[in-house]
Design an enzyme around this catalytic site. Structure first.
Site, PDB file in Angstrom:
ATOM      1  N   SER A   1       0.837  -1.195   0.000  1.00  0.00           N
ATOM      2  CA  SER A   1       0.000   0.000   0.000  1.00  0.00           C
ATOM      3  C   SER A   1       0.880   1.257   0.000  1.00  0.00           C
ATOM      4  CB  SER A   1      -0.953  -0.041   1.200  1.00  0.00           C
ATOM      5  OG  SER A   1      -1.936   0.965   1.106  1.00  0.00           O
TER       6      SER A   1
ATOM      7  N   ASP B   1     -10.208  -3.455  -4.984  1.00  0.00           N
ATOM      8  CA  ASP B   1      -9.531  -2.643  -3.974  1.00  0.00           C
ATOM      9  C   ASP B   1     -10.089  -1.222  -3.997  1.00  0.00           C
ATOM     10  OD1 ASP B   1      -7.746  -1.336  -2.296  1.00  0.00           O
ATOM     11  OD2 ASP B   1      -5.997  -2.384  -3.093  1.00  0.00           O
TER      12      ASP B   1
ATOM     13  N   HIS C   1      -8.226  -4.743  -0.696  1.00  0.00           N
ATOM     14  CA  HIS C   1      -6.921  -4.236  -0.288  1.00  0.00           C
ATOM     15  C   HIS C   1      -6.150  -5.247   0.566  1.00  0.00           C
ATOM     16  CE1 HIS C   1      -4.190  -0.896  -0.194  1.00  0.00           C
ATOM     17  NE2 HIS C   1      -4.126  -0.881   1.121  1.00  0.00           N
TER      18      HIS C   1
END
Length: 722
Positions: A569, A654, A689
């Site tokens: 991320s 995501d 995610h």
């Protein structure tokens, strides 16, 4: 579009030859999907020779897990305790409860509450859903009902449902279906209504609603308790330790505002604790008519403890808040939890986790003290490297566990480290005695074989936490250089505390050193450390990471040909921006759902969660931020030169990092780099995610990623140590 208050007019125009990969219509979507599928096949083909290694890694990782395991029972008000169990061969948890026996003599027989494995089955055809994330269960005060929420896509948009325990009573609850929520649920004291948070079209938590049982099960008639119109803010819901009040928090990267709702008298409406003031961040809890507040007012960036009489709301000014505890320099207060006879506070002291107990100033209560963790091992204060001895210190993490009972003399906390699987303790406040309640089971793991410590870089004073096998070499790290996996995050003030991961053992047992860089932008060293990595100081993050890599190379703990970097991320932003600066330092990079297209994403307010990021990294629709961000945005700074090998992952659903960001990054990197090292992309079409929800599939993904790293670092055929 809301491009910000000081946006350039006209806006800057830029050309992006891969912009089409963010599909805007069905025809483009089909083309992008075909490309993603082709990328998956290519990645699998390039890694096919590692199939036996992946199977070996998977077997090793599973050997460090207890497939059938049970969590610690957590007592709740109302005489029940809840726990969950994982069962060998089943992908998801099963939730149970027990009733407290009379006189505190123990707990009764277990009762099934919710089986996530059943939710993961599609009732239409009996097939297994490819993704299933469950929040809850959250029991009502009477324990007659429970709420739970499901996400079958990976977008973190949950459908909230209510179910009765057993088969009789209130069957209309089965029809309740509240869609597009964040998954949280809080009950009124009477158990006749439920409070929940709704997401907007950009997946921002923006509205708190109340659902009354027996009314429209779709929630169409539910009352809006609070709606946040400023898109820089999001809302969350929690409860005070005494369970009397619900707390609605409106929060941006810079500012917080809290409202209270008396759950025993919901008709009284919300009571604001303090008006919204830019830069003021505070958290509240309640005990005996007083609100205890952690606040950064009066310039105390790392927070102090104040108290406010509940009866004075909402008109009491900030300067009338009474100081209770102003911690010394080097101490950060992060959160607190009120009990009837004491308060527990979490924070840090010179970067190390701490839990303090405070007695509210009552002469008969406990004195203010820090809990002495019994498993915090002493350290020699130095570590040997090929360049000599370096100052070092022990590393660990600790924090409060679930504490649902207000009138109690004990609190629960957890402790872990790189070499200590998770421990849950019960701490008796008056006697200061610890009782071990649960030790995370880690089969085939001997902690005496491993060593962990933290060193600091000489220039920018950046902490690096490391773990490795003691027998990596007869002289330990002095026998380097070794293969090293370097990772970091450094955003939003988040902390990467040392924790135990059984999967990581497959790297350590092959002689790899695992190192976490606590860069600016994180919160390990307090608010100032966080601010040094925000806005016009974001580039400090990359300078820190590069110096950490250079430090390990200069100490001959690492060498560039055996150094890999791992970012997830915002950690992907860190790694890719650092690699653009020094591609020669790294042999390979692993990027999981990486945030790499900073300029394009942060310029487009229609992309989920973008506006809320502007207070953290700046708004490139404004001229100064445009040019500053353009200097580091990873996708925009790929250069014509040699780069490390890369394995990049993406998730189709995501909501935090668009699937197109990794796809664009891989495509541009291949087009510009001058070497022949492989660049691979894997897209999960059924996740968000957090990658796969199925625990077995998640482990297989880890085996795929680690096999890539081991192969690139020349360790694919290395036997295990010892």
């Amino acid at each position: 579009e809301d491009r910000g208050t000081a946006a350039m007019d006209p806006p800057a125009v830029r050309t992006d030859v891969f912009a089409w990969m963010r599909a805007a219509n069905d025809e483009a979507s089909e083309e992008v999907r075909a490309l993603q599928e082709e990328e998956n096949r290519y990645a699998e083909a390039c890694q096919s020779h590692l199939g036996p290694l992946r199977e070996k890694l998977y077997a090793e990782m599973m050997s460090h897990q207890r497939e059938t395991d049970e969590s610690l029972l957590v007592p709740h008000l109302g005489g029940y305790g809840y726990f969950n169990r994982s069962v060998a061969g089943k992908s998801y948890r099963v939730h149970y409860r027990r009733r407290a026996l009379a006189g505190g003599s123990g707990w009764g027989d277990e009762q099934l509450v919710l089986d996530e494995n059943q939710l993961a089955i599609n009732p239409e055809d009996g097939s297994q859903r490819p993704y299933c994330s469950v929040c809850g269960p959250s029991p009502s005060p009477s324990h007659a009902l429970f709420a739970y929420a499901m996400d079958f896509e990976g977008s973190d948009a949950y459908t909230l449902k209510v179910s009765p325990f057993g088969q009789d009573g209130m069957q209309e609850c089965a029809r309740i279906c509240l869609e597009n929520t964040d998954g949280s649920a809080h009950w009124s004291s009477a158990g006749d209504c439920l409070y929940y948070v709704v997401l907007d079209s950009e997946f921002r938590q923006y509205r708190v609603k109340r659902h009354v049982l027996g009314q429209d099960p779709s929630g169409a008639s539910d009352v809006v308790m609070l709606e946040e119109f400023d898109k820089k803010f999001w809302v969350s819901v929690s409860q005070t330790g005494c369970a009397r009040f619900m707390i609605i928090t409106c929060m941006s990267a810079e500012t917080m505002e809290n409202h209270l709702l008396d759950l025993s008298a919901p008709g009284a409406g919300l009571r604001r604790v303090a008006p919204r003031t830019f830069g003021h961040q505070y958290g509240v809890d309640h005990r005996s008519g007083w609100l205890y507040v952690l606040t950064n007012k009066d310039g105390v960036k790392n927070s102090k403890l104040c108290r406010v009489p509940l009866s004075a709301l909402p008109d009491i000014p900030l300067d009338a808040w009474e100081d209770v505890w102003i911690p010394p320099a080097g101490t950060t207060l992060e959160s607190h939890h009120c009990f009837q006879s004491f308060m527990a506070l979490q924070g840090r002291e010179r970067g190390e986790c701490r839990i303090w107990v405070h007695g509210y100033g009552d002469p008969s209560g406990p004195a203010l003290h820090s809990i002495a963790f019994p498993d915090a091992a002493a350290h020699t204060g130095r570590v040997l490297t090929p360049r000599g001895a370096q100052a070092a210190r022990a590393v660990f993490s600790a924090g409060l566990d679930s504490n649902n009972l207000f009138e109690t003399e004990v609190l629960r906390y957890t402790y872990s480290s790189f070499t200590v699987p998770g421990l849950t303790y019960e701490y008796h406040v008056a006697s200061r005695e610890h009782r071990l309640l649960r030790r995370q089971d880690a089969p085939n793991f001997d902690p005496d074989l491993y060593r962990a410590e933290r060193i600091t870089t000489p220039g920018r004073q950046v902490p690096i936490s490391m773990v490795y096998r003691k027998d990596i070499h007869p002289q330990g790290l002095a026998g380097g250089p070794f293969p090293v996996l370097l990772t970091g995050y450094g955003a939003y003030g988040c902390c990467q505390d040392p924790d135990f991961d059984g999967n990581r053992l497959s790297l350590l047992d092959r002689g790899m050193v695992y190192a976490v860089v606590h860069i600016r932008g994180g919160g390990e060293l307090g608010k100032e450390w966080h601010e040094e990595g925000k806005n016009f100081k974001v580039k400090n993050r990359f300078a820190d990471f590069v110096e950490a890599a250079e430090t390990l190379v200069n100490l001959r703990v690492a060498a560039p040909r055996h150094l890999a970097a791992w970012g997830t991320s915002s950690g992907g932003l860190l790694v890719t921006a650092s690699v653009n600066l020094r591609p020669d330092l790294f042999r390979a990079i692993l990027l999981e759902v990486p945030f790499v297209d900073a300029m394009n994403t942060m310029s487009d307010p229609s992309i989920p969660l973008t506006i809320g990021e502007w207070e953290e990294v700046g708004n490139p629709n404004e001229r100064e931020y445009f040019y500053y961000m353009l200097e580091y945005s990873p996708y925009d700074n790929i250069r014509v030169e040699a780069y490390p090998a890369a394995l990049v992952t993406a998730s189709l659903n995501d909501s935090m990092v668009g699937y197109w960001e990794p796809l664009k990054y891989v495509s541009k990197l291949r087009a510009l780099k001058t070497d022949t090292r492989q660049v691979l992309l894997q897209t999960n079409f059924h996740a968000g995610h957090g990658a796969a929800s199925d625990r077995y599939q998640s482990t297989r993904e880890s085996a795929f990623h680690f096999a890539f790293l081991l192969d690139e670092l020349g360790l694919a055929s290395r036997p295990l140590l010892g």
